[in-house]
Design a protein around this motif. Structure first.
Motif, mmCIF file in Angstrom:
data_model
loop_
_atom_site.group_PDB
_atom_site.id
_atom_site.type_symbol
_atom_site.label_atom_id
_atom_site.label_comp_id
_atom_site.label_asym_id
_atom_site.label_seq_id
_atom_site.Cartn_x
_atom_site.Cartn_y
_atom_site.Cartn_z
ATOM 1 N N VAL A 14 8.785 38.523 -4.502
ATOM 2 C CA VAL A 14 9.958 39.382 -4.385
ATOM 3 C C VAL A 14 10.427 39.712 -5.798
ATOM 4 O O VAL A 14 10.486 38.837 -6.665
ATOM 5 C CB VAL A 14 11.079 38.674 -3.590
ATOM 6 C CG1 VAL A 14 12.311 39.558 -3.496
ATOM 7 C CG2 VAL A 14 10.585 38.284 -2.207
ATOM 8 N N SER A 15 10.757 40.977 -6.027
ATOM 9 C CA SER A 15 11.226 41.395 -7.348
ATOM 10 C C SER A 15 12.508 40.659 -7.710
ATOM 11 O O SER A 15 13.257 40.231 -6.827
ATOM 12 C CB SER A 15 11.463 42.912 -7.374
ATOM 13 O OG SER A 15 12.481 43.265 -6.458
ATOM 14 N N GLY B 265 15.541 41.620 -5.935
ATOM 15 C CA GLY B 265 15.502 41.421 -4.487
ATOM 16 C C GLY B 265 15.235 42.674 -3.674
ATOM 17 O O GLY B 265 15.273 42.633 -2.444
ATOM 18 N N THR C 136 12.323 44.736 -3.812
ATOM 19 C CA THR C 136 10.921 45.089 -3.557
ATOM 20 C C THR C 136 10.085 43.841 -3.306
ATOM 21 O O THR C 136 10.283 42.812 -3.941
ATOM 22 C CB THR C 136 10.337 45.864 -4.765
ATOM 23 O OG1 THR C 136 11.185 46.971 -5.055
ATOM 24 C CG2 THR C 136 8.936 46.357 -4.494
ATOM 25 N N ILE C 137 9.139 43.977 -2.396
ATOM 26 C CA ILE C 137 8.145 42.934 -2.143
ATOM 27 C C ILE C 137 6.801 43.471 -2.608
ATOM 28 O O ILE C 137 6.465 44.632 -2.353
ATOM 29 C CB ILE C 137 8.064 42.582 -0.645
ATOM 30 C CG1 ILE C 137 9.379 41.990 -0.153
ATOM 31 C CG2 ILE C 137 6.910 41.617 -0.380
ATOM 32 C CD1 ILE C 137 9.431 41.808 1.354
ATOM 33 N N SER D 74 3.098 47.376 -2.424
ATOM 34 C CA SER D 74 4.523 47.090 -2.582
ATOM 35 C C SER D 74 5.258 47.790 -1.451
ATOM 36 O O SER D 74 4.762 48.759 -0.874
ATOM 37 C CB SER D 74 5.050 47.577 -3.938
ATOM 38 O OG SER D 74 5.088 48.986 -3.990
ATOM 39 N N ALA E 181 12.100 45.573 0.324
ATOM 40 C CA ALA E 181 12.364 44.280 0.964
ATOM 41 C C ALA E 181 13.053 44.461 2.314
ATOM 42 O O ALA E 181 12.970 43.587 3.175
ATOM 43 C CB ALA E 181 13.219 43.408 0.044
#
Length: 170
Positions: A53-54, A57, A59-60, A70, A73
């Protein structure tokens, strides 16, 4: 005269061998003997995946079947960051979220690579050809990482050690 003819003969044989030097095999272009076929699929779940997780919070980043994706989230459609023939896994966001470390065999064996968070500017960081690397993790400074380096012997599982490296952003 004999020495001169011997020298000419030696030079012509040397040049002949130099011209016949084989091209280096490339994972991205394996040649006609590899019958590469593109497959399309749709899924809403996966297994044996790595994700991160960036730091903000939002982006995954994850791997699936050797490609890196990508997505928000909050859900939505996944975007391919790295796809194709190379097997690329284990993406990890940098502490500031601007870069992603990942493992790739695009250089011929599993090594650590880095790319921008949008998938652009991929660059091979390590260049191991025997004791291969994987599972990279960023150090808090955002310029260093640690990865697992594999050693093999007569045992089937081999052994490993931690490999530390500072990379140059230039």
């Amino acid at each position: 005269m004999t020495r001169f003819l011997s020298l000419i003969c030696f030079l012509s044989i040397t040049l002949s061998f130099a011209q016949k030097e084989e091209a280096k095999w490339d994972v991205n272009a394996p040649g006609d003997e590899f019958e590469y076929k593109t497959h399309r699929f749709t899924t809403s779940e996966g297994t044996w995946m790595n994700l991160d997780v960036s730091p903000d919070g939002k982006t995954i980043v994850f791997d699936m079947l050797g490609d890196i994706y990508s997505m928000p989230a909050t859900g939505g459609k996944a975007k391919v960051l790295r796809g194709g023939i190379p097997f690329e896994i284990q993406p990890r966001f940098s502490p500031d979220g601007s870069k992603i470390l990942f493992t790739s065999d695009a250089g011929g064996g599993d090594n650590i690579w880095i790319m921008d968070a949008d998938g652009s500017n991929p660059k091979q960081i390590t260049k191991e050809n025997f004791r291969l690397l994987n599972n990279a993790a960023w150090m808090p400074d955002g310029y260093s990482f640690v990865a697992r380096k594999h050693f093999t012997s007569g045992r089937s599982l081999g052994a490993g050690e931690h490999y530390w490296r500072k990379w140059n952003a230039a």
